[in-house]
Enzyme design. Structure first.
Site, short mmCIF file in Angstrom:
data_model
loop_
_atom_site.label_atom_id
_atom_site.label_comp_id
_atom_site.label_asym_id
_atom_site.label_seq_id
_atom_site.Cartn_x
_atom_site.Cartn_y
_atom_site.Cartn_z
N HIS A 1 -5.73 10.28 5.99
CA HIS A 1 -5.00 10.13 7.26
C HIS A 1 -4.73 11.52 7.83
CE1 HIS A 1 -3.44 5.91 6.42
NE2 HIS A 1 -3.78 6.29 5.20
N HIS B 1 -10.13 7.17 2.13
CA HIS B 1 -9.87 7.66 3.49
C HIS B 1 -8.73 8.65 3.47
CE1 HIS B 1 -7.44 4.04 2.85
NE2 HIS B 1 -6.52 4.61 3.62
#
Ligand code: AMP
Length: 136
Positions: free
Chosen positions: A100, A98
């Site tokens: 951010h 992932h």
């Protein structure tokens, strides 16, 4: 794998989803560094940058640009940090790749690494040479 982000992708648990396409999903981080902090998550299973398919990384970056622009517009942020923690020692908590996106409103909030190291004479050239050699 059925980690927390898989459960969000499959709608087993709720999230504030802001965007979705064939390869990625984006939703608000549940513990935002700043309000609007969003995570870009690939749907295809991978842990981090080391095992991710390059096409998945490209898709994450394309989604990140869309979301970064929308966050700037919506929150009136002055900039954003894009951060990807890869590995436990780098701060990765969730074992599903992932990125951010963190909106920033003032220079004082900018992401700054807490310490800097200094190279000895010639050390950086040697290290750069080793990294160059290791590129697959
Ligand atoms: P990292 O330390 O890079 O692995 O970041 C994981 C992030 O996932 C943290 O910022 C958490 O706040 C966030 N997070 C964990 N669970 C959820 C969830 N259910 N919904 C949204 N964000 C989450």
């Amino acid at each position: 794998m059925n980690d927390i982000f898989d459960k969000i992708i499959s709608r087993e648990i709720p999230a504030d989803i802001v965007y979705e396409d064939d390869m990625t999903i984006a939703f608000l981080d549940i513990r935002p560094v700043r309000k609007g902090h969003t995570l870009i998550v690939p749907k295809k299973e991978c842990e981090n940058i080391f095992d991710a398919d390059p096409a998945v990384l490209a898709a994450m970056t394309i989604t990140a640009q869309k979301i970064a622009r929308a966050i700037m517009h919506t929150t009136e942020a002055k900039g954003v940090n894009l951060i990807m923690n890869n590995g436990h020692e780098a701060g990765q908590e969730v074992p599903h790749a992932h990125m951010h996106i963190i909106p920033r409103f003032a220079r004082s909030e900018a992401f700054n690494p807490p310490v800097h190291e200094t190279y000895e004479d010639g050390e950086s050239a040697v290290l750069a040479g080793h990294i160059k050699t290791a590129i697959a």
